[in-house]
Write a protein that holds these residues in place. Structure first.
Motif, PDB file in Angstrom:
ATOM      1  N   TYR A  69       0.850  -1.189   0.000  1.00  0.00           N
ATOM      2  CA  TYR A  69       0.000   0.000   0.000  1.00  0.00           C
ATOM      3  C   TYR A  69       0.887   1.241   0.000  1.00  0.00           C
ATOM      4  CZ  TYR A  69      -3.277   3.595   1.381  1.00  0.00           C
ATOM      5  OH  TYR A  69      -4.028   4.737   1.410  1.00  0.00           O
ATOM      6  N   ARG A  70       0.706   2.096  -1.014  1.00  0.00           N
ATOM      7  CA  ARG A  70       1.560   3.277  -1.168  1.00  0.00           C
ATOM      8  C   ARG A  70       3.017   2.858  -1.014  1.00  0.00           C
ATOM      9  NH1 ARG A  70      -1.107   8.802   0.172  1.00  0.00           N
ATOM     10  NH2 ARG A  70       0.695   9.224  -1.111  1.00  0.00           N
ATOM     11  N   ALA A  71       3.349   1.809  -1.757  1.00  0.00           N
ATOM     12  CA  ALA A  71       4.623   1.114  -1.579  1.00  0.00           C
ATOM     13  C   ALA A  71       5.836   2.010  -1.797  1.00  0.00           C
ATOM     14  CB  ALA A  71       4.690  -0.101  -2.500  1.00  0.00           C
ATOM     15  N   ALA A 109      18.297  -0.347   3.185  1.00  0.00           N
ATOM     16  CA  ALA A 109      17.868   0.931   2.595  1.00  0.00           C
ATOM     17  C   ALA A 109      17.992   0.861   1.077  1.00  0.00           C
ATOM     18  CB  ALA A 109      18.703   2.082   3.163  1.00  0.00           C
ATOM     19  N   GLY A 110      19.053   0.243   0.586  1.00  0.00           N
ATOM     20  CA  GLY A 110      19.215   0.076  -0.855  1.00  0.00           C
ATOM     21  C   GLY A 110      18.102  -0.752  -1.459  1.00  0.00           C
ATOM     22  N   GLY A 111      17.696  -1.806  -0.787  1.00  0.00           N
ATOM     23  CA  GLY A 111      16.579  -2.617  -1.272  1.00  0.00           C
ATOM     24  C   GLY A 111      15.285  -1.832  -1.310  1.00  0.00           C
ATOM     25  N   PHE A 112      15.048  -1.024  -0.290  1.00  0.00           N
ATOM     26  CA  PHE A 112      13.833  -0.204  -0.282  1.00  0.00           C
ATOM     27  C   PHE A 112      13.868   0.825  -1.409  1.00  0.00           C
ATOM     28  CE2 PHE A 112      13.452  -1.579   4.242  1.00  0.00           C
ATOM     29  CZ  PHE A 112      12.236  -2.211   4.097  1.00  0.00           C
ATOM     30  N   LEU A 113      15.037   1.360  -1.700  1.00  0.00           N
ATOM     31  CA  LEU A 113      15.134   2.329  -2.791  1.00  0.00           C
ATOM     32  C   LEU A 113      14.849   1.680  -4.147  1.00  0.00           C
ATOM     33  CD1 LEU A 113      18.130   4.518  -1.595  1.00  0.00           C
ATOM     34  CD2 LEU A 113      15.675   5.064  -1.541  1.00  0.00           C
ATOM     35  N   GLN A 114      15.105   0.393  -4.272  1.00  0.00           N
ATOM     36  CA  GLN A 114      14.725  -0.313  -5.498  1.00  0.00           C
ATOM     37  C   GLN A 114      13.204  -0.307  -5.663  1.00  0.00           C
ATOM     38  OE1 GLN A 114      16.678  -2.091  -7.987  1.00  0.00           O
ATOM     39  NE2 GLN A 114      18.100  -0.617  -7.104  1.00  0.00           N
ATOM     40  N   VAL A 115      12.485  -0.466  -4.566  1.00  0.00           N
ATOM     41  CA  VAL A 115      11.022  -0.426  -4.623  1.00  0.00           C
ATOM     42  C   VAL A 115      10.549   1.000  -4.918  1.00  0.00           C
ATOM     43  CG1 VAL A 115       8.872  -0.828  -3.337  1.00  0.00           C
ATOM     44  CG2 VAL A 115      10.780  -2.441  -3.143  1.00  0.00           C
ATOM     45  N   VAL A 116      11.240   2.000  -4.370  1.00  0.00           N
ATOM     46  CA  VAL A 116      10.903   3.387  -4.700  1.00  0.00           C
ATOM     47  C   VAL A 116      11.015   3.577  -6.218  1.00  0.00           C
ATOM     48  CG1 VAL A 116      11.613   5.802  -4.455  1.00  0.00           C
ATOM     49  CG2 VAL A 116      11.588   4.308  -2.444  1.00  0.00           C
ATOM     50  N   ALA A 117      12.071   3.032  -6.804  1.00  0.00           N
ATOM     51  CA  ALA A 117      12.315   3.218  -8.235  1.00  0.00           C
ATOM     52  C   ALA A 117      11.377   2.403  -9.119  1.00  0.00           C
ATOM     53  CB  ALA A 117      13.763   2.857  -8.560  1.00  0.00           C
ATOM     54  N   TYR A 118      11.101   1.145  -8.736  1.00  0.00           N
ATOM     55  CA  TYR A 118      10.401   0.219  -9.634  1.00  0.00           C
ATOM     56  C   TYR A 118       9.020  -0.216  -9.173  1.00  0.00           C
ATOM     57  CZ  TYR A 118      14.974   0.061 -11.755  1.00  0.00           C
ATOM     58  OH  TYR A 118      16.142   0.440 -12.354  1.00  0.00           O
ATOM     59  N   GLY A 119       8.618   0.166  -7.971  1.00  0.00           N
ATOM     60  CA  GLY A 119       7.296  -0.215  -7.486  1.00  0.00           C
ATOM     61  C   GLY A 119       7.282  -1.561  -6.805  1.00  0.00           C
ATOM     62  N   ALA A 120       6.092  -1.933  -6.329  1.00  0.00           N
ATOM     63  CA  ALA A 120       5.918  -3.140  -5.521  1.00  0.00           C
ATOM     64  C   ALA A 120       5.540  -4.363  -6.335  1.00  0.00           C
ATOM     65  CB  ALA A 120       4.850  -2.893  -4.462  1.00  0.00           C
ATOM     66  N   GLY A 121       5.223  -4.186  -7.581  1.00  0.00           N
ATOM     67  CA  GLY A 121       4.773  -5.316  -8.392  1.00  0.00           C
ATOM     68  C   GLY A 121       3.257  -5.386  -8.435  1.00  0.00           C
ATOM     69  N   ARG A 122       2.757  -6.222  -9.310  1.00  0.00           N
ATOM     70  CA  ARG A 122       1.300  -6.303  -9.523  1.00  0.00           C
ATOM     71  C   ARG A 122       0.566  -7.031  -8.403  1.00  0.00           C
ATOM     72  NH1 ARG A 122       1.269  -7.494 -15.952  1.00  0.00           N
ATOM     73  NH2 ARG A 122       3.333  -8.259 -15.464  1.00  0.00           N
ATOM     74  N   ILE A 123       1.280  -7.847  -7.620  1.00  0.00           N
ATOM     75  CA  ILE A 123       0.625  -8.527  -6.493  1.00  0.00           C
ATOM     76  C   ILE A 123       0.802  -7.637  -5.261  1.00  0.00           C
ATOM     77  CG2 ILE A 123       0.431 -10.648  -5.160  1.00  0.00           C
ATOM     78  CD1 ILE A 123       1.838 -12.086  -7.485  1.00  0.00           C
ATOM     79  N   SER A 124       0.104  -6.527  -5.287  1.00  0.00           N
ATOM     80  CA  SER A 124       0.160  -5.551  -4.197  1.00  0.00           C
ATOM     81  C   SER A 124      -1.104  -4.705  -4.250  1.00  0.00           C
ATOM     82  CB  SER A 124       1.392  -4.650  -4.364  1.00  0.00           C
ATOM     83  OG  SER A 124       1.248  -3.824  -5.493  1.00  0.00           O
ATOM     84  N   VAL A 125      -1.360  -3.997  -3.184  1.00  0.00           N
ATOM     85  CA  VAL A 125      -2.519  -3.113  -3.167  1.00  0.00           C
ATOM     86  C   VAL A 125      -2.366  -2.049  -4.264  1.00  0.00           C
ATOM     87  CG1 VAL A 125      -3.777  -1.405  -1.803  1.00  0.00           C
ATOM     88  CG2 VAL A 125      -2.996  -3.526  -0.736  1.00  0.00           C
ATOM     89  N   ASP A 126      -1.145  -1.577  -4.476  1.00  0.00           N
ATOM     90  CA  ASP A 126      -0.895  -0.569  -5.508  1.00  0.00           C
ATOM     91  C   ASP A 126      -1.014  -1.118  -6.928  1.00  0.00           C
ATOM     92  OD1 ASP A 126      -0.376   1.210  -3.481  1.00  0.00           O
ATOM     93  OD2 ASP A 126       1.795   1.304  -3.831  1.00  0.00           O
ATOM     94  N   ARG A 127      -0.792  -2.429  -7.065  1.00  0.00           N
ATOM     95  CA  ARG A 127      -0.842  -3.107  -8.365  1.00  0.00           C
ATOM     96  C   ARG A 127       0.113  -2.477  -9.387  1.00  0.00           C
ATOM     97  NH1 ARG A 127      -4.042  -6.294  -6.300  1.00  0.00           N
ATOM     98  NH2 ARG A 127      -6.276  -6.213  -6.123  1.00  0.00           N
ATOM     99  N   GLY A 128       1.298  -2.165  -8.928  1.00  0.00           N
ATOM    100  CA  GLY A 128       2.219  -1.571  -9.896  1.00  0.00           C
ATOM    101  C   GLY A 128       3.627  -1.526  -9.477  1.00  0.00           C
TER     102      GLY A 128
END
Length: 128
Positions: A69-71, A109-128
């Motif tokens: 959610y708001r990944a 922190a680097g792993g989280f920044l990857q999600v900032v850059a590329y999103g959470a994926g389609r299996i997520s509340v954000d779906r993106g």
């Protein structure tokens, strides 16, 4: 090109990255006196507030990140949290163990920044 496998891998990544926050939040929630004593030993002001903030970030942020959610925003907040806690709690160059945890937090922190850059994926509340 996104594949179904990539979406499942993104979900697995979020599960694995959330686990440390749930574990830490659980330990803090079940041992408030010890946790606040540790926070006081780190010379943090407003120990009660720092304790409440740590529970909110670790349990609440971990849950938001897990479900995606708001990944991107959540991942940015968790990246900042990882860097802040690395600096406050683990930056002790004289201690090999502390520096291991410092670098672990920097890596997270680097792993989280990857999600900032590329999103959470389609299996997520954000779906993106």
């Amino acid at each position: 090109m996104r594949t179904v496998a990539m979406d499942w891998i993104a979900l697995l990544g979020r599960i694995l990255m959330s686990a440390i926050f749930f574990h830490g939040g659980y330990i803090k929630a079940t041992t408030p006196t010890a946790t606040m004593a540790y926070l006081a030993a780190q010379h943090l002001p407003l120990v009660g507030g720092a304790y409440a903030l740590s529970l909110l970030v670790e349990i609440g942020g971990g849950l938001l990140f897990l479900v995606g959610y708001r990944a991107r925003l959540t991942a940015l907040a968790l990246a900042a949290w990882c860097l802040a806690t690395a600096w406050v709690a683990h930056y002790h160059p004289e201690s090999r163990e502390a520096m291991f945890h410092f670098l672990k937090n920097v890596c997270m922190a680097g792993g989280f920044l990857q999600v900032v850059a590329y999103g959470a994926g389609r299996i997520s509340v954000d779906r993106g």
